[in-house]
Design an enzyme around this catalytic site. Structure first.
Site: not given
Ligand code: ADP
Length: 180
Positions: A21, A45, A94, A132
């Protein structure tokens, strides 16, 4: 073209924030003047970290960067983008499996708010496999997550899982709640 501030919204669950992120946020600032990191809170949730905790963890990770603001929201992302006057929505990509969901969300968002541009940043190779849910899963089992998230996030995870263990709550139940 005027000289208006180019502000983007970076929405997500950030439960918790990790290096993937943070890399996207840092790179977004090379394209946009200002970034609002929006922590989406699903009303029904139960999450490992509350909205306020997730916001605080991101703020600590960002440190002294006046171009980034962190807040939580629980409405349509395009509506929140309008609230904060963002002209673009930033998302990370990703793996190929992200693509289909991002593609569908982008088309739906464009239909709802054609004036807001969706900008996807391709994840850095070293962050491709960080999510996450992986951070939560590994941390819940006592594994090392220091290569995936900053030290204060690692410490917060440790505290949270210790609290849950002492309260007799199964941590695997919490980690498997939903995807990211
Ligand atoms: P969501 O719950 O909407 O999937 P996340 O908190 O998982 O959101 O992620 C928010 C954003 O960050 C999304 O666009 C996701 O694709 C991006 N993201 C998550 N992990 C990575 C990573 N390892 N590298 C690049 N972008 C990431």
């Amino acid at each position: 073209m005027g000289t208006a501030v180019r502000r983007a919204l970076y929405p997500g669950s950030f439960n918790p924030v990790h290096y993937g992120h943070l890399d996207i946020a840092r790179r977004a600032l090379t394209v946009f003047d200002e970034l609002v990191i929006g922590v989406y809170v699903h009303p029904a949730k139960v999450d490992l970290f509350t909205a306020a905790e997730r916001v605080a963890l991101i703020e600590e990770a960002i440190g002294d960067e006046p171009r980034i603001r962190v807040a939580s929201y629980n409405k349509l992302t395009v509506d929140y983008a309008k609230d904060v006057e963002a002209s673009s929505i930033v998302r990370g990509l990703r793996v190929f499996s992200d693509f289909e969901l991002e593609f569908r969300m982008a088309l739906a968002n464009r239909r709802m708010a054609p004036q807001i541009e969706i900008v996807n940043f391709i994840a850095a190779e070293e962050h491709l496999h960080i999510s996450s849910s992986t951070v939560r899963e590994v941390a819940s089992l006592g594994g090392d997550v220091s290569w995936m998230a900053p030290p204060h996030v690692v410490a917060a995870l440790k505290r949270r899982f210790e609290e849950m263990t002492s309260q007799g709550v199964s941590s695997s139940y919490m980690t498997s709640l939903g995807k990211d």
